[in-house]
Design a protein around this motif. Structure first.
Motif: not given
Length: 543
Positions: A378-391, A411-412, A446-449, A461-468
């Protein structure tokens, strides 16, 4: 060098080692046995010290039989002599240093001590990529080629057949320059153990049933190199698909014989639809698995030639000669095919028993196939938008030798402007929840964030998938294994404080790595654009 990864750390944490008559004993007044590091049907492998060479670590294999007579002693000496010659001829065959018998007439031999993992341990995590497959197969074949070419014994050349090619006998180690090197273990031992007089076929049969050639199981005395080639075919199939080419209802001798002699092997795609390989490689695999000896490649040289063709095809992907169009692709991150769709994750609601606050926690979501690991943040909307498509990056920190606990950190990262969000969570491997999550991460890979906005907290509101990485998955498997056999030297809260301290030390290294990854990704995109523009202007000049 090291023969197997040392599993036992009981001495480090004050727990007694496994009871074993040989541990603590000297062999030949020279080799001090320290610990049991492996065991199987042919015998046990120990970590030992060579006191004549300043305590140099070596590995000793003590076989699972006694030398009943002089004839057996001579056969054993002959096979060890052959193995020692092979180890000197090829860097892809484990070096044998010495041999002897214990006080109770049990034969043993001394080997170099290798650090790394065997292929069985590696394949437990996932099938190999095509490039890794080619790298390992080429080295296995070079070792087999050396053995099949034979050694000189009393003026004659004798080809050597391994008879027990299987994942456990293929070891991946590192040389002095930290390059991965493949070593084949146990040359000649299967032959020696099957040459006991007065035994029936099933009594004297030594070999791993899932990897044996049909003629080997039929007890033919004069096995040639094509028997090893069949076993290699089974091994290669498993390396690419993660599964055995033949399915049996039991592990009996008769059931496996029926499979090897009469079952037709499926295609790679039938077993694992995600596996796509060049036709020449598929054809090579099927020919290695031919039931009749005469239908297989007649020597390892033929296999090496085909592997080289495959390698050339894979490397030759930039230029299509027929159209003169440059084939390029964007540098993309591969996202695994998952059991749980992102749409399903978006339907998830924030648990009522969790506070509405900027926190994160792991959760296993059930699917018809298996539980899937997820991390809910759970994060503020602004942070989610900031980090969603980043590394995004995943790190695991552990001090498993003092307490079975992991610090799992997601790590976002945003390079411009430089901003980082850390999502840490402690996984206690003493309790079932922590064990299940760690095991699921290792097995699934992998896991879903899942992101939940603080301002509208109910729905994801949003989902991303991270691989190990493969190394991370293997680490998790090793930590789970070690956690079952260690005593805690400190309390849980002390372990958390220790991991927090280590975490703070590593933050700068993690950030530098993320910045380097971001730079490499940008440079990769620039290279792609340069190639695309070059191709574009080349086509314009022709029109």
């Amino acid at each position: 060098m090291i023969f197997m990864p040392q599993k036992k750390i009981e001495n480090m944490v004050g727990q007694k080692a496994e009871l074993d008559d040989y541990i603590g004993q000297f062999l030949n007044n020279r080799y001090l046995i320290r610990d049991l590091i492996g065991k199987g049907g042919m015998g046990r492998v120990y970590l030992a010290e060579d006191t004549a060479k300043g305590g140099m670590p070596i590995a000793i294999k003590i076989l699972s039989l006694s030398l009943a007579n002089q004839q057996m002693s001579q056969r054993f000496a002959r096979e060890i002599f052959i193995g020692a010659q092979l180890g000197r001829k090829s860097k892809h065959i484990v070096r044998i240093l010495s041999y002897g018998v214990t006080e109770d007439k049990t034969p043993y031999y001394v080997m170099e001590y290798l650090q790394g993992k065997n292929l069985k341990q590696i394949l437990k995590i996932q099938p190999l990529t095509i490039s890794k497959f080619l790298e390992i197969c080429n080295q296995i074949c070079l070792g087999l080629q050396c053995a099949h070419q034979g050694i000189s014994l009393k003026g004659e050349i004798y080809p050597i057949v391994h008879r027990d090619i299987k994942p456990e006998n293929i070891f991946l180690s590192e040389d002095s320059k930290e390059r991965e090197i493949v070593k084949i273990l146990d040359f000649g031992i299967a032959k020696f153990l099957t040459e006991r007089s007065g035994m029936t076929l099933t009594d004297s049969f030594i070999g791993s049933l899932p990897y044996c050639s049909p003629e080997h199981m039929e007890g033919r005395k004069l096995l040639d190199v094509r028997s090893d080639i069949y076993s290699l075919g089974v091994l290669m199939f498993e390396m690419l698909t993660g599964k055995h080419p033949f399915q049996t209802k039991s592990n009996s001798f008769g059931t496996w014989y029926q499979a090897h002699r009469f079952q037709m092997p499926p295609t790679l795609e039938e077993v694992n639809p995600q596996v796509k390989v060049p036709q020449v490689l598929e054809k090579l695999l099927m020919s290695c698995l031919a039931k009749e000896v005469s239908d297989r490649p007649q020597n390892i040289n033929q296999i090496l030639e085909d592997l080289e063709k495959v390698n050339s095809q894979i490397n030759d992907v930039l230029l299509n000669n027929s159209s003169d169009i440059l084939k390029v692709s964007l540098p993309v991150k591969l996202v695994p095919a998952t059991f749980l769709s992102e749409q399903e994750c978006l339907q998830k609601n924030w648990p009522k028993n969790k506070p509405i606050a900027p926190i994160g926690f792991p959760h296993l979501l059930q699917t018809p196939q298996r539980p899937i690991p997820t991390f809910w943040a759970m994060l503020p909307k602004q942070e989610i938008a900031k980090f969603l498509n980043k590394v995004h990056s995943t790190e695991f920190i552990s001090k498993i030798n003092v307490y079975p606990m992991l610090l799992w950190v997601t790590v976002l990262y945003d390079a411009q402007p430089s901003m980082t969000k850390w999502l840490p969570y402690f996984l206690d491997l003493k309790d079932n929840k922590g064990q299940n999550i760690a095991r699921s991460l290792a097995e699934v890979g992998y896991y879903h964030l899942l992101f939940f906005p603080l301002e509208e907290p109910n729905r994801c509101s949003h989902v991303t998938t991270l691989s190990l990485t493969a190394n991370q998955r293997q680490q998790l498997v090793d930590w789970l294994d070690i956690s079952q056999r260690t005593n805690e030297l400190i309390l849980s809260n002390q372990a958390k404080n220790l991991l927090k301290t280590e975490y703070e030390k590593l933050k700068l290294d993690i950030l530098q790595k993320l910045a380097a990854d971001h730079k490499a990704e940008k440079e990769g995109l620039k290279t792609w654009m340069d190639k695309f523009l070059e191709m574009f202007f080349k086509l314009l000049s022709r029109s």
